[in-house]
Design an enzyme around this catalytic site. Structure first.
Site, PDB file in Angstrom:
ATOM      1  N   GLY A  22      96.784  -3.311  -9.567  1.00  0.00           N
ATOM      2  CA  GLY A  22      95.751  -4.464  -9.232  1.00  0.00           C
ATOM      3  C   GLY A  22      94.196  -4.102  -9.589  1.00  0.00           C
ATOM      4  NE  ARG A  26      94.666   3.439  -8.173  1.00  0.00           N
ATOM      5  CZ  ARG A  26      94.608   4.652  -7.631  1.00  0.00           C
ATOM      6  NH1 ARG A  26      94.641   5.710  -8.506  1.00  0.00           N
ATOM      7  NH2 ARG A  26      94.517   4.767  -6.342  1.00  0.00           N
ATOM      8  NE  ARG A  45      87.609 -15.354 -15.016  1.00  0.00           N
ATOM      9  CZ  ARG A  45      87.115 -16.076 -14.089  1.00  0.00           C
ATOM     10  NH1 ARG A  45      86.889 -15.471 -12.809  1.00  0.00           N
ATOM     11  NH2 ARG A  45      86.962 -17.499 -14.414  1.00  0.00           N
ATOM     12  NE  ARG A  89     101.991  -5.661  -6.169  1.00  0.00           N
ATOM     13  CZ  ARG A  89     100.835  -5.006  -5.876  1.00  0.00           C
ATOM     14  NH1 ARG A  89      99.989  -4.835  -6.990  1.00  0.00           N
ATOM     15  NH2 ARG A  89     100.572  -4.737  -4.725  1.00  0.00           N
ATOM     16  CB  SER A  92      98.410   0.291  -2.420  1.00  0.00           C
ATOM     17  OG  SER A  92      97.665  -0.815  -2.304  1.00  0.00           O
ATOM     18  CG  ASP A 206      97.753   0.652   4.807  1.00  0.00           C
ATOM     19  OD1 ASP A 206      97.588   0.521   3.547  1.00  0.00           O
ATOM     20  OD2 ASP A 206      97.821  -0.459   5.568  1.00  0.00           O
ATOM     21  NE  ARG A 219      93.620   5.014  -1.561  1.00  0.00           N
ATOM     22  CZ  ARG A 219      92.888   5.117  -0.352  1.00  0.00           C
ATOM     23  NH1 ARG A 219      93.493   5.368   0.841  1.00  0.00           N
ATOM     24  NH2 ARG A 219      91.530   5.340  -0.490  1.00  0.00           N
TER      25      ARG A 219
HETATM   26  N1  HPA Z   1      98.412  -6.006   3.619  1.00  0.00           N
HETATM   27  C1  HPA Z   1      98.502  -6.396   2.504  1.00  0.00           C
HETATM   28  N2  HPA Z   1      98.290  -5.640   1.475  1.00  0.00           N
HETATM   29  C2  HPA Z   1      98.292  -4.312   1.425  1.00  0.00           C
HETATM   30  C3  HPA Z   1      98.201  -3.675   2.594  1.00  0.00           C
HETATM   31  C4  HPA Z   1      98.213  -4.403   3.712  1.00  0.00           C
HETATM   32  O1  HPA Z   1      98.191  -4.003   5.087  1.00  0.00           O
HETATM   33  N3  HPA Z   1      98.098  -2.393   2.466  1.00  0.00           N
HETATM   34  C5  HPA Z   1      97.929  -1.990   1.143  1.00  0.00           C
HETATM   35  N4  HPA Z   1      98.207  -3.344   0.461  1.00  0.00           N
END
Ligand code: HPA
Length: 238
Positions: A22, A26, A45, A89, A92, A206, A219
């Site tokens: 994303g 990275r 962009r 892709r 995270s 998370d 991470r």
């Molecule tokens: N929601 C959406 N996308 C995410 C989240 C989440 O809690 N954590 C990491 N990417």
């Protein structure tokens, strides 16, 4: 030179496979640390795209930005105008199952969504966005080889990071959905429509169950493992 509204590059500027984090930084990190002879091929962009070689295979890495509209744009243009066959892709995700722990890897076999993206296809039912089987099979083999802690299953691509509906995660959890991110479903649908291949490989940053979060360093480490799985998958399917 081909100039689309969002990519300005030679037609053959990208490898057969593009890895898509994303975050543009990275993308730069992967290019600098993993690719040989990496060249910046797009920077419209600030969406940095690089092409280089990994174990002798021409591979590209380009950021998607966040959310289905942005990954929808970049994957559409790469698939339709730049001869790209595979987009993976690497991102995270937040876990919504106890068994899916922070730092684990999730390979998205299917991507549910609360977005309206599929309505453009005017289907008379609900489309089920799924990963490319050959990419997924190879990524699982690479995850095994790396002795990674990984899960394969359904994920949710959500239009909202900050949702006003506080009970929706529970509903998806009951359906066995592993985790939430914001891009895979649109990528899988574009691949289906274009007759190309897509996969989402995610690291759990998370837990929406326990509230646990990863540190920046953790991470980075789990990101490294995911990235190596994706790079080796790209080499194997080239
Ligand atoms: N929601 C959406 N996308 C995410 C989240 C989440 O809690 N954590 C990491 N990417």
């Amino acid at each position: 030179m081909i100039t689309t509204p969002h990519i300005n590059a030679e037609k053959d500027a990208f490898g057969k496979t593009v890895l898509m984090p994303g975050d543009p930084l990275r993308s730069k990190f992967i290019a600098e640390n993993y690719l040989e002879n990496a060249k910046l091929v797009n920077n419209i962009r600030g969406i940095q795209g690089y092409t280089g070689t990994y174990k002798g295979t021409k591979i590209s890495v380009m950021a998607s930005g966040m959310g289905m509209p942005t990954i929808g744009i970049y994957s559409y243009e790469l698939f339709n105008f730049f001869n790209v066959e595979n987009i993976m892709r690497i991102g995270s995700t937040g876990s919504i199952q106890e068994k899916v722990k922070v730092r684990d890897i999730v390979i998205g076999m299917g991507a549910c969504t609360n977005s309206n993206y599929a309505s453009q296809y005017q289907l008379t039912g609900t489309f089920a966005p799924i990963a490319s089987y050959p990419l997924m099979r190879e990524a699982i083999a690479q995850a095994e080889k790396a002795d990674a802690s990984y899960h394969v299953g359904n994920i949710l691509s959500s239009d909202t990071f900050y949702s006003d509906n506080k009970t929706e995660n529970e509903s998806w959890k009951k359906m066995g959905v592993l985790c939430i991110e914001m891009e895979a479903a649109a990528l899988y649908m574009n691949a289906a429509r274009c007759g190309k291949n897509a996969l989402a490989i995610l690291t759990v940053s998370d837990s929406l169950v326990t509230g646990e979060e990863t540190t920046a360093e953790e991470r980075q480490n789990s990101f490294t493992q995911m990235m190596e799985i994706a790079l080796n998958t790209a080499v194997a399917v080239d």
